[in-house]
Design a protein around this motif. Structure first.
Motif, PDB file in Angstrom:
ATOM      1  N   UNK A  37      -7.441   1.625  16.625  1.00 30.99           N
ATOM      2  CA  UNK A  37      -6.586   0.669  17.345  1.00 30.99           C
ATOM      3  C   UNK A  37      -7.356  -0.623  17.635  1.00 30.99           C
ATOM      4  N   UNK A  38      -8.615  -0.476  18.084  1.00 29.52           N
ATOM      5  CA  UNK A  38      -9.439  -1.655  18.381  1.00 29.52           C
ATOM      6  C   UNK A  38      -9.638  -2.504  17.129  1.00 29.52           C
ATOM      7  N   UNK A  39      -9.890  -1.842  15.995  1.00 29.61           N
ATOM      8  CA  UNK A  39     -10.086  -2.565  14.733  1.00 29.61           C
ATOM      9  C   UNK A  39      -8.794  -3.277  14.313  1.00 29.61           C
ATOM     10  N   UNK A  40      -7.640  -2.610  14.519  1.00 31.86           N
ATOM     11  CA  UNK A  40      -6.352  -3.227  14.165  1.00 31.86           C
ATOM     12  C   UNK A  40      -6.081  -4.450  15.040  1.00 31.86           C
ATOM     13  N   UNK A  41      -6.393  -4.341  16.351  1.00 30.96           N
ATOM     14  CA  UNK A  41      -6.220  -5.480  17.258  1.00 30.96           C
ATOM     15  C   UNK A  41      -7.074  -6.653  16.808  1.00 30.96           C
ATOM     16  N   UNK A  93       1.996   5.485  22.284  1.00 31.85           N
ATOM     17  CA  UNK A  93       1.682   6.345  21.135  1.00 31.85           C
ATOM     18  C   UNK A  93       2.800   6.378  20.105  1.00 31.85           C
ATOM     19  N   UNK A  94       3.549   5.284  19.963  1.00 31.93           N
ATOM     20  CA  UNK A  94       4.657   5.246  19.010  1.00 31.93           C
ATOM     21  C   UNK A  94       4.180   5.257  17.568  1.00 31.93           C
ATOM     22  N   UNK A 125       0.841  -1.202   0.000  1.00 34.41           N
ATOM     23  CA  UNK A 125       0.000   0.000   0.000  1.00 34.41           C
ATOM     24  C   UNK A 125       0.875   1.251   0.000  1.00 34.41           C
ATOM     25  N   UNK A 126       0.371   2.307  -0.639  1.00 36.08           N
ATOM     26  CA  UNK A 126       1.138   3.550  -0.651  1.00 36.08           C
ATOM     27  C   UNK A 126       0.793   4.368   0.592  1.00 36.08           C
ATOM     28  N   UNK A 127       1.755   5.116   1.045  1.00 39.43           N
ATOM     29  CA  UNK A 127       1.549   5.960   2.215  1.00 39.43           C
ATOM     30  C   UNK A 127       2.677   5.807   3.212  1.00 39.43           C
ATOM     31  N   UNK A 128       2.594   6.550   4.281  1.00 41.90           N
ATOM     32  CA  UNK A 128       3.614   6.511   5.324  1.00 41.90           C
ATOM     33  C   UNK A 128       3.403   5.273   6.175  1.00 41.90           C
ATOM     34  N   UNK A 129       4.485   4.566   6.486  1.00 41.74           N
ATOM     35  CA  UNK A 129       4.348   3.309   7.210  1.00 41.74           C
ATOM     36  C   UNK A 129       5.154   3.213   8.480  1.00 41.74           C
ATOM     37  N   UNK A 130       4.683   2.358   9.376  1.00 39.88           N
ATOM     38  CA  UNK A 130       5.392   1.995  10.602  1.00 39.88           C
ATOM     39  C   UNK A 130       5.294   0.479  10.696  1.00 39.88           C
ATOM     40  N   UNK A 131       6.311  -0.151  11.219  1.00 39.22           N
ATOM     41  CA  UNK A 131       6.330  -1.615  11.267  1.00 39.22           C
ATOM     42  C   UNK A 131       6.102  -2.134  12.673  1.00 39.22           C
ATOM     43  N   UNK A 132       5.403  -3.265  12.749  1.00 40.20           N
ATOM     44  CA  UNK A 132       5.068  -3.862  14.040  1.00 40.20           C
ATOM     45  C   UNK A 132       5.079  -5.382  13.898  1.00 40.20           C
ATOM     46  N   UNK A 133       5.430  -6.089  14.983  1.00 41.26           N
ATOM     47  CA  UNK A 133       5.408  -7.556  14.967  1.00 41.26           C
ATOM     48  C   UNK A 133       3.970  -8.024  14.744  1.00 41.26           C
ATOM     49  N   UNK A 182       2.622  -6.556  20.980  1.00 35.30           N
ATOM     50  CA  UNK A 182       3.429  -5.447  20.458  1.00 35.30           C
ATOM     51  C   UNK A 182       2.540  -4.266  20.056  1.00 35.30           C
ATOM     52  N   UNK A 183       1.378  -4.559  19.472  1.00 33.98           N
ATOM     53  CA  UNK A 183       0.449  -3.488  19.099  1.00 33.98           C
ATOM     54  C   UNK A 183      -0.037  -2.752  20.346  1.00 33.98           C
ATOM     55  N   UNK A 184      -0.315  -3.504  21.417  1.00 39.70           N
ATOM     56  CA  UNK A 184      -0.779  -2.874  22.663  1.00 39.70           C
ATOM     57  C   UNK A 184       0.309  -1.998  23.276  1.00 39.70           C
TER      58      UNK A 184
END
Length: 92
Positions: A80-84, A65-66, A44-52, A57-59
């Motif tokens: 955040x709830x939807x991502x979890x 607020x990283x 996907x295009x856009x600004x990204x951040x990486x997470x395990x 790790x998401x919590x």
């Protein structure tokens, strides 16, 4: 002739702060319209951040607020709830 060794791109998880191969991590993207989503393919295009690919790790990233800082925006609790929920569904 020697075979070239392919370099594996490394990224840092914003939850646990560990460096891991990019393929092992999940990308959280802020698209040009400002929407936040999980990018399981990494295209996907856009600004990204990486997470395990781990809810813990998401919590951690949510609490500190990283992701907000890396994506340069404020992420609402519903996102955040939807991502979890999405992460939990894809772990199975």
């Amino acid at each position: 002739m020697e075979k070239k060794v392919k370099k594996i791109p490394m990224r840092r998880c914003v939850g646990c702060n560990e460096h891991k191969p990019k393929a092992e991590l999940l990308r959280v993207v802020r698209d040009p319209e400002g929407g936040i989503s999980l990018d399981f393919k990494g295209k996907k295009s856009g600004r990204g951040a990486y997470i395990c690919r781990d809810v813990k790790c998401l919590k951690k990233a949510r609490k500190s607020h990283r992701i907000d800082r890396d994506l340069e925006c404020v992420i609402p609790d519903e996102v955040y709830d939807a991502m979890e929920q999405e992460l939990e569904n894809n772990e199975e």
